[in-house]
Design a protein around this motif. Structure first.
Motif, PDB file in Angstrom:
ATOM      1  N   ASN A   1       0.841  -1.190   0.000  1.00  0.00           N
ATOM      2  CA  ASN A   1       0.000   0.000   0.000  1.00  0.00           C
ATOM      3  C   ASN A   1       0.882   1.248   0.000  1.00  0.00           C
ATOM      4  O   ASN A   1       2.097   1.148   0.162  1.00  0.00           O
ATOM      5  CB  ASN A   1      -0.942   0.013   1.208  1.00  0.00           C
ATOM      6  N   ILE A   2       0.272   2.387  -0.207  1.00  0.00           N
ATOM      7  CA  ILE A   2       0.991   3.662  -0.137  1.00  0.00           C
ATOM      8  C   ILE A   2       0.818   4.191   1.276  1.00  0.00           C
ATOM      9  O   ILE A   2      -0.260   4.657   1.662  1.00  0.00           O
ATOM     10  CB  ILE A   2       0.466   4.658  -1.182  1.00  0.00           C
ATOM     11  N   ASP A   3       1.866   4.076   2.042  1.00  0.00           N
ATOM     12  CA  ASP A   3       1.807   4.412   3.464  1.00  0.00           C
ATOM     13  C   ASP A   3       1.556   5.903   3.648  1.00  0.00           C
ATOM     14  O   ASP A   3       2.260   6.735   3.053  1.00  0.00           O
ATOM     15  CB  ASP A   3       3.129   4.015   4.136  1.00  0.00           C
ATOM     16  N   PRO A   4       0.572   6.277   4.471  1.00  0.00           N
ATOM     17  CA  PRO A   4       0.281   7.699   4.718  1.00  0.00           C
ATOM     18  C   PRO A   4       1.463   8.492   5.250  1.00  0.00           C
ATOM     19  O   PRO A   4       1.474   9.724   5.164  1.00  0.00           O
ATOM     20  CB  PRO A   4      -0.862   7.652   5.740  1.00  0.00           C
ATOM     21  N   VAL A   5       2.480   7.806   5.795  1.00  0.00           N
ATOM     22  CA  VAL A   5       3.645   8.519   6.318  1.00  0.00           C
ATOM     23  C   VAL A   5       4.356   9.291   5.205  1.00  0.00           C
ATOM     24  O   VAL A   5       4.991  10.315   5.465  1.00  0.00           O
ATOM     25  CB  VAL A   5       4.625   7.547   7.017  1.00  0.00           C
ATOM     26  N   LEU A   6       4.211   8.846   3.978  1.00  0.00           N
ATOM     27  CA  LEU A   6       4.819   9.568   2.853  1.00  0.00           C
ATOM     28  C   LEU A   6       4.231  10.969   2.695  1.00  0.00           C
ATOM     29  O   LEU A   6       4.891  11.874   2.190  1.00  0.00           O
ATOM     30  CB  LEU A   6       4.634   8.779   1.557  1.00  0.00           C
ATOM     31  N   LEU A   7       2.998  11.137   3.131  1.00  0.00           N
ATOM     32  CA  LEU A   7       2.333  12.426   3.003  1.00  0.00           C
ATOM     33  C   LEU A   7       2.926  13.476   3.932  1.00  0.00           C
ATOM     34  O   LEU A   7       2.670  14.666   3.778  1.00  0.00           O
ATOM     35  CB  LEU A   7       0.837  12.276   3.261  1.00  0.00           C
ATOM     36  N   HIS A   8       3.722  13.021   4.911  1.00  0.00           N
ATOM     37  CA  HIS A   8       4.393  13.959   5.805  1.00  0.00           C
ATOM     38  C   HIS A   8       5.568  14.648   5.105  1.00  0.00           C
ATOM     39  O   HIS A   8       6.074  15.651   5.605  1.00  0.00           O
ATOM     40  CB  HIS A   8       4.907  13.237   7.049  1.00  0.00           C
ATOM     41  N   CYS A   9       6.008  14.093   3.986  1.00  0.00           N
ATOM     42  CA  CYS A   9       7.107  14.692   3.213  1.00  0.00           C
ATOM     43  C   CYS A   9       6.504  15.739   2.279  1.00  0.00           C
ATOM     44  O   CYS A   9       6.343  15.510   1.071  1.00  0.00           O
ATOM     45  CB  CYS A   9       7.853  13.622   2.427  1.00  0.00           C
ATOM     46  N   ALA A  10       6.174  16.870   2.840  1.00  0.00           N
ATOM     47  CA  ALA A  10       5.354  17.860   2.136  1.00  0.00           C
ATOM     48  C   ALA A  10       6.018  18.439   0.898  1.00  0.00           C
ATOM     49  O   ALA A  10       5.334  18.912  -0.011  1.00  0.00           O
ATOM     50  CB  ALA A  10       4.979  18.988   3.101  1.00  0.00           C
ATOM     51  N   LYS A  11       7.355  18.433   0.835  1.00  0.00           N
ATOM     52  CA  LYS A  11       8.068  19.003  -0.312  1.00  0.00           C
ATOM     53  C   LYS A  11       8.405  17.950  -1.365  1.00  0.00           C
ATOM     54  O   LYS A  11       9.109  18.255  -2.342  1.00  0.00           O
ATOM     55  CB  LYS A  11       9.366  19.676   0.147  1.00  0.00           C
ATOM     56  N   LEU A  12       7.917  16.748  -1.195  1.00  0.00           N
ATOM     57  CA  LEU A  12       8.277  15.657  -2.096  1.00  0.00           C
ATOM     58  C   LEU A  12       7.887  15.972  -3.533  1.00  0.00           C
ATOM     59  O   LEU A  12       6.736  16.297  -3.824  1.00  0.00           O
ATOM     60  CB  LEU A  12       7.586  14.371  -1.633  1.00  0.00           C
ATOM     61  N   GLN A  13       8.856  15.854  -4.433  1.00  0.00           N
ATOM     62  CA  GLN A  13       8.634  16.121  -5.850  1.00  0.00           C
ATOM     63  C   GLN A  13       8.795  14.867  -6.711  1.00  0.00           C
ATOM     64  O   GLN A  13       8.172  14.754  -7.760  1.00  0.00           O
ATOM     65  CB  GLN A  13       9.615  17.187  -6.348  1.00  0.00           C
ATOM     66  N   ILE A  14       9.652  13.950  -6.278  1.00  0.00           N
ATOM     67  CA  ILE A  14       9.939  12.748  -7.057  1.00  0.00           C
ATOM     68  C   ILE A  14       9.802  11.529  -6.147  1.00  0.00           C
ATOM     69  O   ILE A  14      10.438  11.464  -5.092  1.00  0.00           O
ATOM     70  CB  ILE A  14      11.360  12.810  -7.652  1.00  0.00           C
ATOM     71  N   LEU A  15       8.966  10.583  -6.557  1.00  0.00           N
ATOM     72  CA  LEU A  15       8.702   9.396  -5.748  1.00  0.00           C
ATOM     73  C   LEU A  15       8.766   8.157  -6.626  1.00  0.00           C
ATOM     74  O   LEU A  15       8.036   8.032  -7.613  1.00  0.00           O
ATOM     75  CB  LEU A  15       7.317   9.509  -5.094  1.00  0.00           C
ATOM     76  N   ARG A  16       9.662   7.241  -6.268  1.00  0.00           N
ATOM     77  CA  ARG A  16       9.806   5.979  -6.988  1.00  0.00           C
ATOM     78  C   ARG A  16       9.170   4.854  -6.164  1.00  0.00           C
ATOM     79  O   ARG A  16       9.632   4.540  -5.072  1.00  0.00           O
ATOM     80  CB  ARG A  16      11.287   5.649  -7.206  1.00  0.00           C
ATOM     81  N   LEU A  17       8.115   4.272  -6.710  1.00  0.00           N
ATOM     82  CA  LEU A  17       7.427   3.162  -6.045  1.00  0.00           C
ATOM     83  C   LEU A  17       7.282   1.948  -6.967  1.00  0.00           C
ATOM     84  O   LEU A  17       6.504   1.046  -6.681  1.00  0.00           O
ATOM     85  CB  LEU A  17       6.041   3.609  -5.571  1.00  0.00           C
ATOM     86  N   HIS A  18       8.008   1.923  -8.062  1.00  0.00           N
ATOM     87  CA  HIS A  18       7.841   0.822  -9.004  1.00  0.00           C
ATOM     88  C   HIS A  18       8.399  -0.494  -8.441  1.00  0.00           C
ATOM     89  O   HIS A  18       9.214  -0.502  -7.518  1.00  0.00           O
ATOM     90  CB  HIS A  18       8.493   1.139 -10.362  1.00  0.00           C
ATOM     91  N   ALA A  19       7.883  -1.579  -9.013  1.00  0.00           N
ATOM     92  CA  ALA A  19       8.307  -2.934  -8.624  1.00  0.00           C
ATOM     93  C   ALA A  19       8.058  -3.227  -7.153  1.00  0.00           C
ATOM     94  O   ALA A  19       8.924  -3.739  -6.444  1.00  0.00           O
ATOM     95  CB  ALA A  19       9.774  -3.155  -8.986  1.00  0.00           C
ATOM     96  N   ASN A  20       6.856  -2.882  -6.692  1.00  0.00           N
ATOM     97  CA  ASN A  20       6.394  -3.293  -5.374  1.00  0.00           C
ATOM     98  C   ASN A  20       5.174  -4.194  -5.558  1.00  0.00           C
ATOM     99  O   ASN A  20       5.027  -4.819  -6.617  1.00  0.00           O
ATOM    100  CB  ASN A  20       6.084  -2.068  -4.514  1.00  0.00           C
ATOM    101  N   GLN A  21       4.311  -4.279  -4.552  1.00  0.00           N
ATOM    102  CA  GLN A  21       3.157  -5.172  -4.632  1.00  0.00           C
ATOM    103  C   GLN A  21       1.847  -4.441  -4.343  1.00  0.00           C
ATOM    104  O   GLN A  21       0.910  -5.001  -3.773  1.00  0.00           O
ATOM    105  CB  GLN A  21       3.347  -6.364  -3.672  1.00  0.00           C
ATOM    106  N   ILE A  22       1.772  -3.184  -4.741  1.00  0.00           N
ATOM    107  CA  ILE A  22       0.565  -2.375  -4.536  1.00  0.00           C
ATOM    108  C   ILE A  22      -0.520  -2.885  -5.488  1.00  0.00           C
ATOM    109  O   ILE A  22      -0.330  -2.878  -6.703  1.00  0.00           O
ATOM    110  CB  ILE A  22       0.858  -0.892  -4.783  1.00  0.00           C
ATOM    111  N   ASN A  23      -1.631  -3.345  -4.920  1.00  0.00           N
ATOM    112  CA  ASN A  23      -2.642  -4.009  -5.754  1.00  0.00           C
ATOM    113  C   ASN A  23      -4.011  -3.344  -5.744  1.00  0.00           C
ATOM    114  O   ASN A  23      -4.960  -3.870  -6.322  1.00  0.00           O
ATOM    115  CB  ASN A  23      -2.783  -5.483  -5.331  1.00  0.00           C
ATOM    116  N   ASN A  24      -4.118  -2.186  -5.099  1.00  0.00           N
ATOM    117  CA  ASN A  24      -5.398  -1.488  -5.029  1.00  0.00           C
ATOM    118  C   ASN A  24      -5.230  -0.092  -5.625  1.00  0.00           C
ATOM    119  O   ASN A  24      -4.613   0.786  -5.017  1.00  0.00           O
ATOM    120  CB  ASN A  24      -5.868  -1.405  -3.571  1.00  0.00           C
ATOM    121  N   LEU A  25      -5.767   0.129  -6.817  1.00  0.00           N
ATOM    122  CA  LEU A  25      -5.539   1.374  -7.542  1.00  0.00           C
ATOM    123  C   LEU A  25      -5.937   2.629  -6.760  1.00  0.00           C
ATOM    124  O   LEU A  25      -5.217   3.641  -6.819  1.00  0.00           O
ATOM    125  CB  LEU A  25      -6.260   1.333  -8.896  1.00  0.00           C
ATOM    126  N   PRO A  26      -7.049   2.630  -6.012  1.00  0.00           N
ATOM    127  CA  PRO A  26      -7.403   3.835  -5.242  1.00  0.00           C
ATOM    128  C   PRO A  26      -6.364   4.259  -4.201  1.00  0.00           C
ATOM    129  O   PRO A  26      -6.455   5.368  -3.660  1.00  0.00           O
ATOM    130  CB  PRO A  26      -8.730   3.440  -4.572  1.00  0.00           C
TER     131      PRO A  26
END
Length: 223
Positions: free
Chosen positions: A125-150
């Motif tokens: 899943n996309i952990d909500p803790v990532l949302l604390h990185c308010a200045k985030l511009q580039i995020l690499r999440l490829h090749a994981n096991q995220i299976n719920n599009l929403p």
């Protein structure tokens, strides 16, 4: 003599070693009032690299020193790293608890983190803790096991996010995957290393409109 095939993992490893984060925005809301020279040394410092460490939890990073690449890591007098980018790819992370604490412990300016690489882990899943990185511009999440599009909807609140990778997750096989992501995060400029075109945005808008009408129709039918 037959030439030996190069393992895809080796190719990916080499690409990751030479990859540098893309240039971040330097708008005033990011640079603030700090000295320009100090800002440059922090923002454009070497990637803090914990890739290929077989990490299962982020707390494991405390026991290790980041990799040293072509450019040596730069530290302040109080042992904080001069960087705004973090690589945690090619590990065994299934969740991101403790990310806030790790970033605070590592970086001299943790609030300015703009680049995180979490590719090739086992995140579901996309952990909500990532949302604390308010200045985030580039995020690499490829090749994981995220299976719920929403799950992608969560990233809409990262208003500076411009570059995202999600390919290699099960959600990539969902019909309308690219259009869904573009609609969910309209401020994206690039998805899966491919620039988002006007056609992408048009298709995404049509898909979003159709889905909205479908929901309204279904709600009326249920009532």
């Amino acid at each position: 003599m037959e030439s030996k095939m190069v393992s895809p993992d080796v190719v990916s490893w080499v690409e990751n070693l030479i990859e540098e984060p893309e240039n971040p925005s330097t708008s005033r809301n990011i640079t603030g009032s700090i000295n320009t020279k100090d800002f440059d040394s922090i923002l454009y410092g070497p990637v803090v690299d914990y890739s290929f460490r077989n990490l299962e939890t982020l707390s494991d990073c405390v026991k290790l020193s980041p990799r040293t690449g072509l450019r040596p890591n730069e530290y302040t007098e109080d042992k904080k790293l001069k960087s705004c980018s973090l690589r945690l790819s090619h590990n065994r992370l299934s969740e991101l608890s403790g990310l806030d604490q790790l970033i605070a412990a590592l970086f001299v300016q943790p609030a300015r983190l703009f680049w995180i690489d979490l590719a090739f882990n086992i995140l579901t899943n996309i952990d909500p803790v990532l949302l604390h990185c308010a200045k985030l511009q580039i995020l690499r999440l490829h090749a994981n096991q995220i299976n719920n599009l929403p799950e992608v909807d969560k990233l809409a609140s990262l208003i500076h996010l411009r570059n995202l990778t999600l390919h290699g997750n099960p959600i990539e096989q969902t019909k309308g995957y690219r259009s869904y992501v573009v609609a969910a995060i309209p401020h994206l400029k690039s998805l899966d290393y491919s620039l988002i075109t006007k056609q992408d945005r048009s298709t995404a808008a049509m898909m979003k409109s159709f889905t909205k009408r479908k929901r309204i129709t279904r709600r009326k039918y249920d009532d």
